[in-house]
Every structure is written in C-alpha cells, then in structure tokens.
Design an enzyme around this catalytic site. Structure first.
Site, PDB file in Angstrom:
ATOM      1  N   HIS A 120     -41.676 -13.401   5.405  1.00 56.77           N
ATOM      2  CA  HIS A 120     -41.199 -13.081   6.752  1.00 56.77           C
ATOM      3  C   HIS A 120     -41.553 -11.655   7.163  1.00 56.77           C
ATOM      4  CE1 HIS A 120     -37.788 -10.601   5.318  1.00 56.77           C
ATOM      5  NE2 HIS A 120     -37.692 -11.483   4.332  1.00 56.77           N
ATOM      6  N   ASP A 121     -41.879 -11.520   8.435  1.00 54.66           N
ATOM      7  CA  ASP A 121     -42.125 -10.225   9.085  1.00 54.66           C
ATOM      8  C   ASP A 121     -43.361  -9.506   8.561  1.00 54.66           C
ATOM      9  OD1 ASP A 121     -39.608 -10.135  10.781  1.00 54.66           O
ATOM     10  OD2 ASP A 121     -38.732 -10.307   8.785  1.00 54.66           O
ATOM     11  N   GLY A 138     -41.928 -10.109   1.937  1.00 54.84           N
ATOM     12  CA  GLY A 138     -41.562  -9.790   3.302  1.00 54.84           C
ATOM     13  C   GLY A 138     -41.956  -8.386   3.731  1.00 54.84           C
TER      14      GLY A 138
END
Length: 268
Positions: A120-121, A138
């Site tokens: 994520h991100d 992440g």
C-alpha cells in the site's frame, strides 16, 4: 467489446469498449479500465483501481487488493492509480492505498514479472522491471529505469533512486541513491550501474561525473554535509543535483558502501 461470457463486470465498473476481458475475471464496481487494456483469465480488479491505456494483466493477477495491514478496513481504502503500457505477469499483487490520499501509484511502461508485489501507498515511476518475487513493502518509492532482480525485498518507507540495479535475493533496509548497484543478504552499495547507464545513453562524461561525485561522498571520509557541498561545487551538473537532492531527502539513511571484487568503479 471482447468480454468472455464467464467474466463478471460489476455494476458501476467502467470498461473501455476496446478492452479485452478474459474468462473468470472479476472487475469490481468503481474500477476503471482504460483504452486497449488486455486482461487475461482469473484476474481480479478491485474497486478503487484505475487502469490507464494499453496495460496487460496476465492470469491470476490481483490489482487493488486490500493492503496486508492489520489496521485496514474497507472504509479506509485509498486508490490504486496505474498509468499506461504496464505489463503485470502471472499472480502479481498490487495493493490499494491506505494512509496517503494519493494511494498507490504506478507510472508507465513498467514490467512486473510473476509473483512480484507492491504494498500500500507505494509510488513507482516509469520503465522499471521487477523480476520474479520482487517485493515492495508499504510506502516504498521507486524512481525510473530501475531493475529489481528476483526475490528482492524492500523495507517499508525505503526509496530507490532512478537507474538503480539491485541484485537477486537482497534485502533493502535503507535508501539506494540513483545510478548505483546494490546487493547482499542485507543490501550494500557495491558500485556504479555502468552497464545500465550505458544502455540508457549516458555519455562517458556523465558517467565520469557520477563516479567522481560518489567517490567523494562515499569514499573521502568527509562528513556527509561537507561532502555534498564539495560535490556540488566541484562537479556541477544534473546528475550531481539528482544525487544530492536524493541523499538530502533521505529519512531512513543511505545504504553503506562495501568493497566488492566484482566492481571497482568507485575505487579506481
């Protein structure tokens, strides 16, 4: 529209009329599939995912999946934004965003080999190659024209500069500045990415300037701030500026340098 009869396109999904959707693929509501995309069999495109034009997604890939984060809930999902001309091979997994408003972002012309993953991100630039099993935790940032070999694992919040190559089965726990090679069970900088720079059209003068800058920063023994200031004064140029900006922007610190019998480009 060439959509296989076994594919499921949920209400609210937008699929360009030129896209191809293979058997047993699921496109969730709110997903967007751009012009000329080719999506193979058993692929799942989760909501909050936006695909640009002419991307190819092979069998079993999952794009926009829930992050592997114990604090995640569907109400916290942020977008996965993918550019154009990317190729995701079999069983690639890319998570949606979680903690940043921009979410997970993938640029253009990236090649993701089987079982590679971005958490994520993450923010990934253009023209990168991720070999089999390469993994980004992440919030990792990757520049342009990088090559991550098989089974590379990059720790969360690390940054990979442009034109970097990372050797196989390497754990990256700190930032890798532009134009360099890194390898090792725990990654170390081992030299200049000479072959990669030649292939990308860097001249001898450019490569020499990069080498001199890193020799000063990594081998002179000067305090980092003083070495950066001297590099800016002695070797002005866009490559020097990119190196200095990257190192000054590092929050996790830069990987240490080690001697290697395989590469002496920073020793001569």
């Amino acid at each position: 529209m060439p959509i296989h009869p076994t594919a499921i396109i949920e209400e609210g999904a937008e699929v360009h009329e030129s896209a191809t959707i293979g058997p047993y693929t699921l496109i969730e509501s709110n997903a967007f599939i751009g012009e000329g995309c080719w999506i193979g069999s058993c692929v799942r495109i989760y909501g909050h995912t936006r695909l640009g034009a002419h991307n190819r997604i092979d069998h079993g890939a999952t794009l926009g999946a829930a992050p592997q984060d114990l604090g995640f809930g569907p109400e916290r999902a942020k977008p996965l934004i993918i550019g154009d001309h990317n190729h995701f091979r079999e069983s690639v997994n890319i998570s949606c965003g979680l903690k940043s408003e921009g979410g997970t972002r993938i640029g253009n012309h990236n090649y993701w080999m089987a079982f590679s993953h971005a958490g994520h991100d993450c923010v990934v630039g253009d023209h990168n190659v991720f070999a089999n099993g390469a993994t980004l935790a992440g919030h990792v940032e990757v520049g342009d024209h990088c090559f991550l070999s098989g089974q590379v694992a990059v720790h969360q919040f690390c940054r990979i500069g442009s034109y970097v190559m990372i050797g196989g089965v390497t754990g990256v726990t700190q930032d890798v500045p532009p134009y360099l090679l890194a390898a090792g069970n725990r990654a170390r900088l081992i030299g200049l990415n000479v072959v990669g720079l030649r292939r990308k059209g860097f001249t001898q003068a450019q490569r020499s300037r990069i080498k001199q800058v890193y020799r000063l920063i990594l081998r002179s023994g000067l305090p980092r701030g003083e070495a950066l200031a001297q590099a800016a004064a002695l070797y002005p140029g866009p490559e020097t500026e990119a190196i200095i900006a990257f190192i000054r922007g590092s929050k996790r610190g830069v990987l240490p340098f080690r001697r290697s019998v395989r590469d002496t480009s920073l020793m001569d």
